[in-house]
Design a protein around this motif. Structure first.
Motif, PDB file in Angstrom:
ATOM      1  N   ASP A   1       3.355  -4.256   1.949  1.00  0.00           N
ATOM      2  CA  ASP A   1       3.884  -4.861   3.171  1.00  0.00           C
ATOM      3  C   ASP A   1       5.325  -5.326   2.985  1.00  0.00           C
ATOM      4  O   ASP A   1       6.205  -4.996   3.778  1.00  0.00           O
ATOM      5  CB  ASP A   1       3.000  -6.022   3.611  1.00  0.00           C
ATOM      6  N   ILE A   2       5.576  -6.068   1.950  1.00  0.00           N
ATOM      7  CA  ILE A   2       6.904  -6.637   1.745  1.00  0.00           C
ATOM      8  C   ILE A   2       7.897  -5.574   1.274  1.00  0.00           C
ATOM      9  O   ILE A   2       9.065  -5.581   1.667  1.00  0.00           O
ATOM     10  CB  ILE A   2       6.841  -7.814   0.762  1.00  0.00           C
ATOM     11  N   GLY A   3       7.450  -4.652   0.470  1.00  0.00           N
ATOM     12  CA  GLY A   3       8.340  -3.612  -0.046  1.00  0.00           C
ATOM     13  C   GLY A   3       8.997  -2.782   1.036  1.00  0.00           C
ATOM     14  O   GLY A   3      10.124  -2.311   0.871  1.00  0.00           O
ATOM     15  N   GLY A   4       8.314  -2.611   2.162  1.00  0.00           N
ATOM     16  CA  GLY A   4       8.877  -1.840   3.260  1.00  0.00           C
ATOM     17  C   GLY A   4      10.128  -2.446   3.853  1.00  0.00           C
ATOM     18  O   GLY A   4      10.889  -1.760   4.537  1.00  0.00           O
ATOM     19  N   SER A   5      10.371  -3.699   3.584  1.00  0.00           N
ATOM     20  CA  SER A   5      11.570  -4.362   4.110  1.00  0.00           C
ATOM     21  C   SER A   5      12.824  -4.017   3.313  1.00  0.00           C
ATOM     22  O   SER A   5      13.934  -4.295   3.769  1.00  0.00           O
ATOM     23  CB  SER A   5      11.388  -5.880   4.072  1.00  0.00           C
ATOM     24  N   GLY A   6      12.676  -3.429   2.163  1.00  0.00           N
ATOM     25  CA  GLY A   6      13.804  -3.217   1.262  1.00  0.00           C
ATOM     26  C   GLY A   6      14.792  -2.152   1.655  1.00  0.00           C
ATOM     27  O   GLY A   6      15.944  -2.189   1.217  1.00  0.00           O
ATOM     28  N   THR A   7      14.376  -1.180   2.450  1.00  0.00           N
ATOM     29  CA  THR A   7      15.277  -0.093   2.849  1.00  0.00           C
ATOM     30  C   THR A   7      15.147   0.168   4.348  1.00  0.00           C
ATOM     31  O   THR A   7      14.147  -0.209   4.960  1.00  0.00           O
ATOM     32  CB  THR A   7      14.952   1.215   2.097  1.00  0.00           C
ATOM     33  N   PRO A   8      16.115   0.857   4.919  1.00  0.00           N
ATOM     34  CA  PRO A   8      16.054   1.144   6.357  1.00  0.00           C
ATOM     35  C   PRO A   8      14.877   2.038   6.756  1.00  0.00           C
ATOM     36  O   PRO A   8      14.460   2.007   7.906  1.00  0.00           O
ATOM     37  CB  PRO A   8      17.376   1.852   6.646  1.00  0.00           C
ATOM     38  N   ILE A   9      14.349   2.815   5.821  1.00  0.00           N
ATOM     39  CA  ILE A   9      13.244   3.721   6.154  1.00  0.00           C
ATOM     40  C   ILE A   9      11.904   3.208   5.658  1.00  0.00           C
ATOM     41  O   ILE A   9      10.889   3.882   5.785  1.00  0.00           O
ATOM     42  CB  ILE A   9      13.485   5.138   5.587  1.00  0.00           C
ATOM     43  N   GLY A  10      11.876   2.002   5.099  1.00  0.00           N
ATOM     44  CA  GLY A  10      10.660   1.474   4.506  1.00  0.00           C
ATOM     45  C   GLY A  10       9.581   1.080   5.497  1.00  0.00           C
ATOM     46  O   GLY A  10       8.417   1.000   5.144  1.00  0.00           O
TER      47      GLY A  10
END
Length: 127
Positions: free
Chosen positions: A71-80
């Motif tokens: 869940d949180i990792g998806g915030s790290g990049t524009p395509i996450g």
């Protein structure tokens, strides 16, 4: 292939459940920054089940670890995450260009900090 991943995580972590949790959390966060989080999490379910069965770590702890990381990792990049793509698209249509560099400059460090805080929270809650 999934059994090989589980075996690799178990061999690296040995008998240390904290290290196993750290590996799953960071692996899922980094992967989710580039791959859609739901398919990744679904793919990792057999891995955490195998780890729980072979190591004795409670499956619910590994499941929460996987869920938080993806869940949180998806915030790290524009395509996450889909929301990132939509938000950047809306911003662009309104004249605010947000490229990879600008996005990652602010969100990648914040994502790392939140993952660290989450790891501490998991350790405090379960150990």
């Amino acid at each position: 292939m999934l059994n090989l991943i589980a075996d690799l995580i178990e061999s690296i972590s040995g008998d240390d459940p904290r290290l196993m949790i750290a590996i799953i959390l960071w692996l899922s966060a980094v992967a989710s920054a580039f791959v859609d989080n739901i398919p990744f999490a679904a793919t990792m379910i057999p891995v955490i089940k195998a780890l729980a069965a072979s190591s004795g770590v409670d499956l619910s702890v590994l499941a929460w670890t996987l869920a938080i990381g993806t869940d949180i990792g998806g915030s790290g990049t524009p395509i996450g995450a889909s929301a990132n793509v939509v938000g950047i698209s809306i911003a662009s249509k309104n004249g605010y260009m947000i490229g990879w560099g600008k996005y990652c400059k602010y969100l990648a460090p914040a994502t790392v900090m939140i993952i660290l805080i989450s790891m501490i929270g998991i350790y405090l809650r379960y150990f």
